[in-house]
Enzyme design. Structure first.
Site, PDB file in Angstrom:
ATOM      1  N   CYS A  76       0.817  -1.211   0.000  1.00  0.00           N
ATOM      2  CA  CYS A  76       0.000   0.000   0.000  1.00  0.00           C
ATOM      3  C   CYS A  76       0.852   1.263   0.000  1.00  0.00           C
ATOM      4  CB  CYS A  76      -0.931   0.001   1.212  1.00  0.00           C
ATOM      5  SG  CYS A  76      -1.872   1.534   1.393  1.00  0.00           S
ATOM      6  N   CYS A  81      -1.586   1.705  -3.024  1.00  0.00           N
ATOM      7  CA  CYS A  81      -2.575   2.766  -2.800  1.00  0.00           C
ATOM      8  C   CYS A  81      -1.996   4.173  -2.816  1.00  0.00           C
ATOM      9  CB  CYS A  81      -3.272   2.553  -1.454  1.00  0.00           C
ATOM     10  SG  CYS A  81      -3.801   0.866  -1.134  1.00  0.00           S
ATOM     11  N   LYS A  84      -0.246   5.251  -6.179  1.00  0.00           N
ATOM     12  CA  LYS A  84      -1.315   5.195  -7.185  1.00  0.00           C
ATOM     13  C   LYS A  84      -2.234   6.395  -7.075  1.00  0.00           C
ATOM     14  CE  LYS A  84      -4.987   3.685  -5.949  1.00  0.00           C
ATOM     15  NZ  LYS A  84      -5.401   2.318  -5.956  1.00  0.00           N
ATOM     16  N   TYR A 218      -8.592  -3.938 -11.300  1.00  0.00           N
ATOM     17  CA  TYR A 218      -8.598  -2.526 -10.906  1.00  0.00           C
ATOM     18  C   TYR A 218      -7.195  -1.941 -10.968  1.00  0.00           C
ATOM     19  CZ  TYR A 218      -6.947  -3.660  -6.151  1.00  0.00           C
ATOM     20  OH  TYR A 218      -6.208  -4.085  -5.077  1.00  0.00           O
ATOM     21  N   GLU A 222      -6.573   1.334 -13.225  1.00  0.00           N
ATOM     22  CA  GLU A 222      -6.097   2.528 -12.533  1.00  0.00           C
ATOM     23  C   GLU A 222      -4.793   3.021 -13.147  1.00  0.00           C
ATOM     24  OE1 GLU A 222      -7.955   1.933  -8.042  1.00  0.00           O
ATOM     25  OE2 GLU A 222      -5.962   1.138  -8.488  1.00  0.00           O
ATOM     26  N   HIS A 487     -26.856  20.174  -1.019  1.00  0.00           N
ATOM     27  CA  HIS A 487     -26.954  20.752  -2.355  1.00  0.00           C
ATOM     28  C   HIS A 487     -25.944  21.891  -2.546  1.00  0.00           C
ATOM     29  CE1 HIS A 487     -29.016  21.590  -6.106  1.00  0.00           C
ATOM     30  NE2 HIS A 487     -29.095  22.882  -5.788  1.00  0.00           N
ATOM     31  N   GLU A 492     -25.760  14.020  -3.277  1.00  0.00           N
ATOM     32  CA  GLU A 492     -27.189  14.217  -3.008  1.00  0.00           C
ATOM     33  C   GLU A 492     -28.054  13.443  -3.996  1.00  0.00           C
ATOM     34  OE1 GLU A 492     -29.252  17.916  -3.839  1.00  0.00           O
ATOM     35  OE2 GLU A 492     -27.570  18.579  -5.096  1.00  0.00           O
TER      36      GLU A 492
END
Length: 512
Positions: A76, A81, A84, A218, A222, A487, A492
């Site tokens: 990681c 992670c 990346k 993934y 990525e 908003h 939302e």
């Protein structure tokens, strides 16, 4: 001899090395020895130390096939992670520069990207994290040993240094958290000699140039996404389907967006060989599995992203009788992370049927440490684990895919609410929003419990993290409707979904 055994002595021989499993007082050197200094192993060791346990961590990084190596922190921190996400951010900034002109920013001159500068900045940050982890272990009074660990028995670990020097440690409990490494397709001639993996990409000093990414996990998408975003000619070769295990409708939206924004996809193709030409470029030959035709093209780099293999082969598991899935190489573990041998535990990517995700390893490691210290009985809950794919159009999800929900409950037992929406940020910039989509998978009957939530759009990870708590708490569709949206945000739109797939009505959001 009987007296010696009663006193706690048990002599073993391993090669030419003799040692006593316990010391003269009948106790072990440590309460806990952790093999593996990735996110999970570090979390487990620090938690145990805070609970009063005497802890040691063994961590040793075998250089990649290309010779890439790194410091403490695991995949990681070093080759996953963290770098990346930073390179993904670099690509997003390039897109933002284009948007900025529509918002009135005057950007003069040609806009270009400097790989070397980005790489140096990212790598320096990673090195700071390596140092930070060492400091944290020292502060928590965890003994850090840069040794390659191997199990001798259920209470003994032998560590070997880079120079071959051996150190023996005994512990009441041993935890394995060694993670995994990228695989090469060894059956493809030239793959190992001429290709790289994610273990190398983030530490390249020079730009990889025109790149072929083989795989559609993934990791593959990525990497291909940020390479394209940085202005590099990038092709993804997909043998079967993209993002296997994820919701396939969402997967299609992700790859459609990538294709429309510059990433080339070669579908249903299998690599045959990789050759280095005298000019220095790599010639890749592949076969279209649908037509049987052979194709060739040249690239500066070939990135293999065809899966990962658990780092279990050098641990001596077979000699101890630790059960392993022979197909995957992963350790078979119980709900409490226990293996088939008492006092030996395993978690993280090396555990069979465990998510290969950093946050689950960290949480599982902390909970295991608490149980081993006698402070808790809580088990790790692996259901409804959220995650995000950091592709150019991010995809966040939690819970079941639509396919999995229908497999479990039947098509008539599932109700899917969905909506296509347009992020406000995209409007002035006139950006394409046709793949920005929300899907809420619910039980059709009763309270309509939410089974899965899927989101493509900006900041998908941030959006999904909040809704993950609601799903974890057993949230229902009525709960969603009762929630007041913020908003104007993308999130939302999740609490406003009201069109079902079953209805066949147009799901595109047209206003407030």
């Amino acid at each position: 001899m009987a007296a010696l055994r009663k006193a706690g002595f048990l002599w073993r021989r391993t090669g030419s090395l003799k040692f006593c499993r316990r010391n003269l007082t009948g106790t072990y050197d440590y309460d806990l020895v952790v093999i593996g200094g990735g996110s999970g192993g570090l979390a487990c060791s620090k938690e145990a130390a805070q609970l009063g346990q005497k802890v040691a961590v063994l961590d040793y990084v075998e250089p990649s096939v290309k010779g890439t190596k790194w410091g403490l922190g695991g995949t990681c921190v070093n080759v996953g992670c963290i770098p990346k996400k930073l390179m993904h951010q670099a690509a997003l900034l390039g897109t933002a520069l284009q948007d900025a002109r529509k918002y009135g920013w005057k950007i003069s001159g040609e806009v270009s990207h400097d790989w070397c500068q980005m790489a140096e900045s990212v790598q320096n940050h990673v090195r700071s994290l390596n140092w930070g982890h060492r400091v944290q272990l020292q502060d928590k009074k965890v003994k850090y040993l840069n040794l390659k660990g191997r199990l001798v028995d259920e209470h003994t670990v032998k560590g070997q240094s880079r120079t071959g020097k051996e150190t023996v440690l005994t512990a009441k409990n041993v935890v394995i958290a060694t993670g995994g490494r990228p695989k090469y397709p060894a059956h493809v001639p030239g793959a190992v000699e001429h290709g790289i993996t994610s273990d190398d990409l983030f530490w390249l000093k020079q730009s990889p140039g025109k790149t072929l990414v083989v795989g559609a996990s993934y990791v593959a998408l990525e990497c291909a996404g940020f390479l394209t975003g940085l202005g590099l000619d990038t092709t993804v070769m997909v043998c079967s389907v993209a993002l296997r295990g994820f919701d396939q409708q969402m997967s299609g939206l992700v790859t459609d967006y990538m294709e429309s924004h510059g990433t080339e996809f070669v579908w249903k193709c299998v690599p045959e060989r990789v050759e280095r030409l005298t000019s220095g470029v790599l010639r890749v030959t592949w076969t279209d599995s649908q037509t049987g035709r052979e194709h060739k093209d040249t690239y500066d780099s070939v990135l293999w992203a065809v899966g990962r293999a658990p780092e279990t082969t050098a641990l001596g598991l077979d000699q101890l009788g630790v059960k392993v899935n022979q197909e995957t190489g992963k350790i078979i573990v119980g709900a409490d992370e226990s293996t088939s041998v008492p006092n030996i535990y395993a978690f993280g990517d090396i555990g069979e049927s465990r998510p290969e995700l950093t946050p689950t390893a960290i949480k599982a490691g902390k909970l295991l440490a608490r149980r081993l210290a006698g402070q808790s009985q809580q088990l790790m809950d692996y259901d409804n684990v959220p995650t995000t794919v950091f592709t150019p159009l991010e995809y966040g999800c939690v819970g079941l895919s639509e396919e999995e929900a229908e497999r479990r409950l039947g098509k008539d037992g599932v109700e899917v609410y969905h909506a296509f929406y347009r992020p406000l940020e995209f409007t002035v910039a006139e950006r394409d929003a046709s793949q920005c989509y929300i899907k809420v998978v619910c039980e059709r009957g009763g309270d309509q419990k939410i089974l899965g939530l899927h989101f493509t759009g900006p900041n998908a990870g941030e959006v999904t993290q909040g809704f993950a708590m609601a799903v974890q708490c057993g949230g229902t569709y009525p709960h969603l409707l009762q929630t007041v949206g913020i908003h104007p945000t993308c999130a939302e739109e999740v609490v406003k979904v009201n069109i079902t797939k079953r209805s066949g009505l147009e799901p595109t959001v047209t206003g407030c």
